[in-house]
Design an enzyme around this catalytic site. Structure first.
Site, PDB file in Angstrom:
ATOM      1  CB  CYS A   7      -0.922  -0.044   1.214  1.00 35.19           C
ATOM      2  SG  CYS A   7      -2.465   0.856   0.944  1.00 35.19           S
ATOM      3  CB  CYS A  79      -4.035   1.621  -2.240  1.00 40.71           C
ATOM      4  SG  CYS A  79      -2.721   1.030  -3.244  1.00 40.71           S
ATOM      5  CB  CYS A  87      -2.603   1.677  -6.146  1.00 40.33           C
ATOM      6  SG  CYS A  87      -2.612   0.313  -5.008  1.00 40.33           S
TER       7      CYS A  87
END
Length: 159
Positions: A7, A79, A87
């Site tokens: 993430c 994400c 992302c």
């Protein structure tokens, strides 16, 4: 096999995914988490939730994808592009998939509403981990295209 849950901040969703996967994973499979721009701290509600579920966070910390202790075989970005997040794209010869999750760490509201967001995120992660671990993993390791298709499908699952 090493799975990287990736993430941006590596404080919440990727850590929840790492802990949940490692708690359920068969021998020989291990998850790590990292961020493209790590916050440097784990979200306290994410840590508390994992502990409530009986999942250890010993040794977990917010880290950069530049400081990985192992090379991943699979990278799962978690994400949420729907939330307007960028992302990170992990570069390297790995199997990649996207399992978008809204960040419960950004929820504003009462303690109950925030806690409900964390529980919802955990429920999605748990459902996806069970689906992943139900796959014929040994068979799929020999068929990267089919493995990628299955991983992408899992990224759409909701409990």
């Amino acid at each position: 096999m090493n799975i990287l849950f990736l993430c941006t901040g590596n404080s919440c969703r990727s850590v929840l995914s790492e802990g949940t996967f490692n708690h359920l994973a068969p021998e020989g499979w291990q998850a790590i988490s990292a961020g493209s721009q790590p916050t440097g701290t784990l979200h306290p509600r994410a840590v508390a939730l994992l502990h409530r579920k009986g999942i250890s966070t010993e040794g977990y910390y917010s880290k950069s994808w530049d400081d990985l202790p192992v090379t991943p075989d699979i990278v799962v970005t978690v994400c949420s592009s729907a939330a307007g997040e960028t992302c990170p794209a992990y570069l390297g010869p790995v199997l990649r998939t996207h399992w978008g999750l809204d960040d419960p760490g950004h929820v504003v509201g009462t303690d109950e509403q925030i806690e409900a967001a964390f529980e919802r995120t955990y429920a999605i992660i748990l459902a996806r981990m069970h689906a992943f671990l139900a796959l014929p993993l040994e068979e799929l390791q020999a068929d990267r295209n089919r493995f990628k298709t299955e991983l992408d499908r899992i990224g759409t699952l909701l409990p």
